[in-house]
Design a protein around this motif. Structure first.
Motif, short mmCIF file in Angstrom:
data_model
loop_
_atom_site.label_atom_id
_atom_site.label_comp_id
_atom_site.label_asym_id
_atom_site.label_seq_id
_atom_site.Cartn_x
_atom_site.Cartn_y
_atom_site.Cartn_z
N UNK A 1 7.79 3.49 -9.25
CA UNK A 1 7.13 3.76 -7.97
C UNK A 1 7.90 4.78 -7.15
N UNK A 2 7.15 5.39 -6.22
CA UNK A 2 7.71 6.22 -5.16
C UNK A 2 7.10 5.76 -3.85
N UNK A 3 7.86 5.84 -2.78
CA UNK A 3 7.28 5.63 -1.46
C UNK A 3 6.75 6.96 -0.95
N UNK A 4 5.90 6.91 0.05
CA UNK A 4 5.29 8.14 0.58
C UNK A 4 6.37 9.04 1.19
N UNK B 1 0.81 -1.21 0.00
CA UNK B 1 0.00 0.00 0.00
C UNK B 1 0.84 1.27 0.00
N UNK B 2 2.07 1.19 0.51
CA UNK B 2 2.88 2.41 0.56
C UNK B 2 3.66 2.66 -0.72
N UNK B 3 3.43 1.86 -1.76
CA UNK B 3 4.05 2.09 -3.06
C UNK B 3 3.11 2.92 -3.92
N UNK B 4 3.56 4.06 -4.39
CA UNK B 4 2.76 4.92 -5.27
C UNK B 4 3.22 4.74 -6.70
N UNK B 5 2.34 4.21 -7.55
CA UNK B 5 2.66 4.00 -8.96
C UNK B 5 2.63 5.33 -9.69
N UNK B 6 3.74 5.70 -10.33
CA UNK B 6 3.84 7.00 -11.01
C UNK B 6 3.82 6.88 -12.53
N UNK B 7 4.32 5.77 -13.07
CA UNK B 7 4.38 5.63 -14.52
C UNK B 7 4.60 4.17 -14.86
N UNK C 1 13.62 19.06 -1.79
CA UNK C 1 13.54 17.67 -2.24
C UNK C 1 12.79 16.86 -1.21
N UNK C 2 11.77 16.15 -1.63
CA UNK C 2 11.06 15.28 -0.72
C UNK C 2 11.90 14.04 -0.44
N UNK C 3 11.84 13.58 0.79
CA UNK C 3 12.62 12.41 1.18
C UNK C 3 11.86 11.15 0.77
N UNK C 4 11.95 10.84 -0.51
CA UNK C 4 11.25 9.68 -1.03
C UNK C 4 12.26 8.65 -1.52
N UNK C 5 11.76 7.46 -1.78
CA UNK C 5 12.56 6.41 -2.39
C UNK C 5 11.96 6.07 -3.74
N UNK C 6 12.78 6.14 -4.76
CA UNK C 6 12.33 5.87 -6.11
C UNK C 6 12.87 4.52 -6.56
N UNK C 7 12.02 3.74 -7.22
CA UNK C 7 12.49 2.45 -7.71
C UNK C 7 11.65 2.00 -8.90
N UNK C 8 12.21 1.07 -9.65
CA UNK C 8 11.53 0.50 -10.82
C UNK C 8 11.39 -1.00 -10.61
N UNK C 9 10.26 -1.54 -11.04
CA UNK C 9 10.02 -2.99 -11.02
C UNK C 9 9.87 -3.45 -12.46
#
Length: 360
Positions: free
Chosen positions: A302-305, A279-285, A318-326
């Motif tokens: 994805x980005x985390x909250x 649930x804490x994964x935000x799909x961006x593209x 800069x927001x303290x987020x974590x960016x990743x690709x699956x």
């Protein structure tokens, strides 16, 4: 011909000097051997974390606070072996994966295009503004072609300005667009695709869908409907279908664009809803990379909250987020008449930290 590469581009957002890093991945690692059966995954299981390979190339991006500067990146060529980088004044840089050479003496664009869309047709690249506006100028649509140069016998890369889409010409066609006028960007391109390797289709909420014929350079209106995708749709020749993502929730889907006509918009044939993520994964593209033989790589970003903000060396928040690709390897098989079965193979997660991962 399917792609031999999956490119992931990272823009540094960690507070230091800004730059872009290109990471080239081998999509064969996402598939199990043909004789083995894909393992069933538990619904709650996360993709395995994979080490991010070292960058094949890095681009410095000198940018001072308040300065309008950007870089755009586009992959093209039969196997996506070419990567084009363009900066805010239209300078072009061409990197080839096979030779690992960076060409710096490329011709400049006719006019810089901020936030473009791009499609590859053969060895050529077509680039258009993602929001051409109601009265687009001629510089909003350009092509990079490897052709004989004007007044010369030499053959090389050259930028050409192309006829922009004629959105304004249909203002008096009897269609009620009062609801479209309230949209924030009614002429923003919401979806696009290449059809028959000879046409480029684009959709907007305010003008419907248009087709550009590459051979004649002429535009024609297909209808007041929109393509049922978000962003670029990819053609998979093994199934004679276009694959993309639904506009609202980015679910993998298919449609037969050639079955449409002026009064009959294309419809979705398959929609796969089995996307499981915490649930804490935000799909961006999301994007699709065709690999040939009915195989595709499905890339989701994805980005985390965010928790808190920091500042980079230029003073930007800069927001303290974590960016990743699956990345997920998928094999598409026939499942009866006019339906497909999606067989999932492996999925891997690549973590970029606070850097922003950009699909190509």
């Amino acid at each position: 011909m399917g792609s031999r590469f999956v490119n992931l581009l990272a823009m540094s957002c960690n507070g230091g000097p800004r730059h872009f890093s290109l990471h080239c991945l081998n999509p064969a690692n996402l598939f199990r051997p043909a004789r083995s059966r894909p393992a069933l995954r538990a619904v709650h299981r996360r993709p395995a974390d994979a080490p991010l390979p070292p960058p094949s190339l890095s681009f410095d991006w000198p940018c001072r606070k308040g300065e309008e500067a950007w870089m755009n990146f586009m992959a093209f060529g039969p196997g996506r072996e070419n990567l084009l980088a363009v900066d805010q004044i239209g300078r072009s840089f061409l990197y080839n994966h096979d030779s690992r050479l960076l060409r710096t003496g490329m011709p400049k664009m006719r006019k810089p295009i901020i936030d473009p869309i791009s499609v590859a047709v053969g060895d050529s690249l077509y680039v258009m503004s993602g929001n051409p506006g109601r009265l687009p100028d001629r510089g909003c649509f350009q092509a990079l072609l490897n052709t004989r140069l004007p007044a010369s016998h030499a053959q090389d890369w050259c930028w050409y300005s192309l006829q922009p889409p004629p959105f304004f010409a249909d203002d008096d066609d009897g269609v009620d667009r009062s609801s479209c006028r309230d949209a924030p960007m009614p002429f923003e391109i919401s979806a696009y695709a290449v059809v028959d390797d000879s046409q480029i289709w684009i959709s907007t909420s305010g003008a419907g869908t248009y087709s550009y014929d590459i051979a004649s350079g002429a535009w024609s209106k297909l209808g007041n409907w929109a393509l049922p995708f978000r962003g670029r749709a990819e053609y998979i020749p093994e199934h004679n279908l276009w694959f993309g993502f639904t506009p609202d929730d980015l679910l993998l889907c298919t449609s037969d664009l050639t079955a449409s006509c002026e009064l009959r918009p294309p419809v979705l044939q398959d929609v796969w809803t089995d996307v499981n993520r915490p649930e804490d994964w935000t799909l961006t593209d999301a994007s699709i990379v065709p690999l040939g033989s009915g195989q595709v790589c499905v890339a989701r970003f994805f980005l985390t909250c965010p928790e808190e903000s920091i500042e980079d060396v230029y003073g930007y928040a800069l927001e303290k987020t974590e960016s990743f690709a699956v990345l997920e390897g998928v094999k598409l098989l026939k499942a009866g008449w006019a339906h497909l079965r999606m067989v999932k193979h492996k999925s891997e997660r690549y973590v970029f930290g606070r850097d922003l991962v950009i699909p190509l």
